[in-house]
Design a protein around this motif. Structure first.
Motif, PDB file in Angstrom:
ATOM      1  N   TYR A  30      -7.608  35.010 -34.613  1.00 17.70           N
ATOM      2  CA  TYR A  30      -8.878  35.687 -34.025  1.00 17.70           C
ATOM      3  C   TYR A  30      -9.256  34.981 -32.906  1.00 17.70           C
ATOM      4  CZ  TYR A  30     -13.415  38.021 -33.964  1.00 17.70           C
ATOM      5  OH  TYR A  30     -14.355  38.798 -33.449  1.00 17.70           O
ATOM      6  N   ILE A  31      -9.221  35.284 -31.705  1.00 21.42           N
ATOM      7  CA  ILE A  31      -9.788  34.434 -30.561  1.00 21.42           C
ATOM      8  C   ILE A  31     -10.877  35.374 -29.865  1.00 21.42           C
ATOM      9  CG2 ILE A  31      -9.331  33.344 -28.350  1.00 21.42           C
ATOM     10  CD1 ILE A  31      -6.647  32.459 -29.675  1.00 21.42           C
ATOM     11  N   GLU A  32     -11.965  35.091 -29.373  1.00 24.53           N
ATOM     12  CA  GLU A  32     -13.143  35.541 -28.688  1.00 24.53           C
ATOM     13  C   GLU A  32     -12.682  35.011 -27.253  1.00 24.53           C
ATOM     14  OE1 GLU A  32     -16.443  34.720 -30.782  1.00 24.53           O
ATOM     15  OE2 GLU A  32     -16.289  36.134 -32.136  1.00 24.53           O
ATOM     16  N   GLU A  33     -12.612  35.929 -26.336  1.00 26.70           N
ATOM     17  CA  GLU A  33     -12.606  35.208 -24.865  1.00 26.70           C
ATOM     18  C   GLU A  33     -13.853  36.252 -24.078  1.00 26.70           C
ATOM     19  OE1 GLU A  33      -8.552  36.921 -24.252  1.00 26.70           O
ATOM     20  OE2 GLU A  33      -7.830  34.948 -24.292  1.00 26.70           O
ATOM     21  N   ASP A  34     -13.870  35.649 -22.907  1.00 26.79           N
ATOM     22  CA  ASP A  34     -14.946  36.153 -22.001  1.00 26.79           C
ATOM     23  C   ASP A  34     -16.249  36.083 -22.600  1.00 26.79           C
ATOM     24  OD1 ASP A  34     -12.685  36.390 -19.965  1.00 26.79           O
ATOM     25  OD2 ASP A  34     -12.449  38.445 -20.963  1.00 26.79           O
ATOM     26  N   GLY A  35     -16.799  35.152 -23.197  1.00 28.31           N
ATOM     27  CA  GLY A  35     -17.950  34.971 -23.476  1.00 28.31           C
ATOM     28  C   GLY A  35     -18.165  35.930 -24.823  1.00 28.31           C
ATOM     29  N   GLU A  36     -17.227  36.199 -25.587  1.00 27.98           N
ATOM     30  CA  GLU A  36     -17.161  36.917 -26.757  1.00 27.98           C
ATOM     31  C   GLU A  36     -16.946  38.518 -26.366  1.00 27.98           C
ATOM     32  OE1 GLU A  36     -20.436  36.267 -29.467  1.00 27.98           O
ATOM     33  OE2 GLU A  36     -20.057  34.054 -29.292  1.00 27.98           O
ATOM     34  N   ALA A  37     -16.836  38.943 -25.182  1.00 32.82           N
ATOM     35  CA  ALA A  37     -16.810  40.314 -24.779  1.00 32.82           C
ATOM     36  C   ALA A  37     -15.349  40.545 -25.039  1.00 32.82           C
ATOM     37  CB  ALA A  37     -16.898  40.348 -23.239  1.00 32.82           C
ATOM     38  N   SER A  38     -14.242  39.931 -25.453  1.00 33.19           N
ATOM     39  CA  SER A  38     -12.983  40.171 -25.457  1.00 33.19           C
ATOM     40  C   SER A  38     -12.658  39.586 -26.877  1.00 33.19           C
ATOM     41  CB  SER A  38     -12.071  39.980 -24.330  1.00 33.19           C
ATOM     42  OG  SER A  38     -10.641  40.235 -24.699  1.00 33.19           O
ATOM     43  N   VAL A  39     -11.671  40.437 -27.592  1.00 34.38           N
ATOM     44  CA  VAL A  39     -11.142  39.613 -28.717  1.00 34.38           C
ATOM     45  C   VAL A  39      -9.692  39.922 -28.958  1.00 34.38           C
ATOM     46  CG1 VAL A  39     -11.384  39.750 -31.353  1.00 34.38           C
ATOM     47  CG2 VAL A  39     -13.404  40.070 -30.238  1.00 34.38           C
ATOM     48  N   ARG A  40      -8.942  38.759 -29.241  1.00 32.67           N
ATOM     49  CA  ARG A  40      -7.438  39.116 -29.571  1.00 32.67           C
ATOM     50  C   ARG A  40      -7.067  38.546 -30.924  1.00 32.67           C
ATOM     51  NH1 ARG A  40      -3.954  38.709 -24.725  1.00 32.67           N
ATOM     52  NH2 ARG A  40      -5.145  39.441 -22.936  1.00 32.67           N
ATOM     53  N   TYR A  41      -5.962  39.296 -31.538  1.00 34.70           N
ATOM     54  CA  TYR A  41      -5.922  39.097 -32.779  1.00 34.70           C
ATOM     55  C   TYR A  41      -4.035  38.800 -32.689  1.00 34.70           C
ATOM     56  CZ  TYR A  41      -9.766  41.157 -34.974  1.00 34.70           C
ATOM     57  OH  TYR A  41     -11.202  41.640 -35.320  1.00 34.70           O
ATOM     58  N   GLN A  42      -3.619  37.941 -33.547  1.00 33.47           N
ATOM     59  CA  GLN A  42      -2.318  37.834 -33.825  1.00 33.47           C
ATOM     60  C   GLN A  42      -1.998  37.632 -35.483  1.00 33.47           C
ATOM     61  OE1 GLN A  42      -0.097  35.262 -30.885  1.00 33.47           O
ATOM     62  NE2 GLN A  42       1.388  34.863 -32.073  1.00 33.47           N
TER      63      GLN A  42
END
Length: 172
Positions: A70-82
């Motif tokens: 689980y990675i948060e991006e753009d200052g926690e505005a976006s989240v990606r899972y794998q």
């Protein structure tokens, strides 16, 4: 006194060209990349010379547990899972393996070397999932899989205690 043995080996043709391309992709010299590959292979397959010591501070316990990165991006505005698998654990970290060459849709080289992310997993189906905050110590592509060596940054108290118990017992 340690005696270092040094020998020179050569590669030719397509193999030498492939090594140069791979080294350029990871911003390394071909010699350093080849040395790293051979050292990792020797460590994983018991090929260390007699008398050579393991350099890890803690022994690793081999496992194979499904997990989710689980990675948060753009200052926690976006989240990606794998989806991923935890392949070995030690008191201070774990090796996570993702299929393919990417982490959450991006090449490993797109991330900062010490990128932080969460790993969510459970040791059994009837157990509540555990969430760990991890920091990448190393990322490398091995046989079309992305291997991430991590250091554990934090976890909840219950998850951390269970993890420590399982790692120290070697029951994985």
């Amino acid at each position: 006194m340690t005696v270092e043995h040094q020998k020179t080996y050569s590669l030719s043709g397509e193999l030498a060209e492939a090594l140069e391309i791979m080294a350029a992709k990871v911003d390394s010299s071909p010699e350093a990349l080849l040395e790293s590959i051979v050292a990792q292979y020797a460590g994983r397959h018991g090929g260390l010379p007699d008398g050579a010591e393991e350099r890890r501070a803690f022994p690793r316990v081999d496992i194979s547990i499904p997990a989710m990165v689980y990675i948060e991006e753009d200052g926690e505005a976006s989240v990606r899972y794998q989806p991923a698998r935890i392949r070995d654990v030690s008191p201070g970290g774990m090796r996570i393996v993702c299929s393919g060459r990417k982490l959450c849709g991006r090449l490993a080289s797109d991330f900062a070397p010490d990128v932080e992310f969460d790993v969510i997993f459970s040791f059994s189906e009837d157990m509540k999932p555990i969430r760990f905050r991890c920091r990448a110590a190393r990322m490398e592509v091995v046989a079309e899989e992305l291997h991430i060596g991590t250091r554990i940054v934090s976890s909840d108290a219950e998850g951390g205690a269970l993890y420590d118990k399982i790692v120290s017992s070697g029951l994985c």
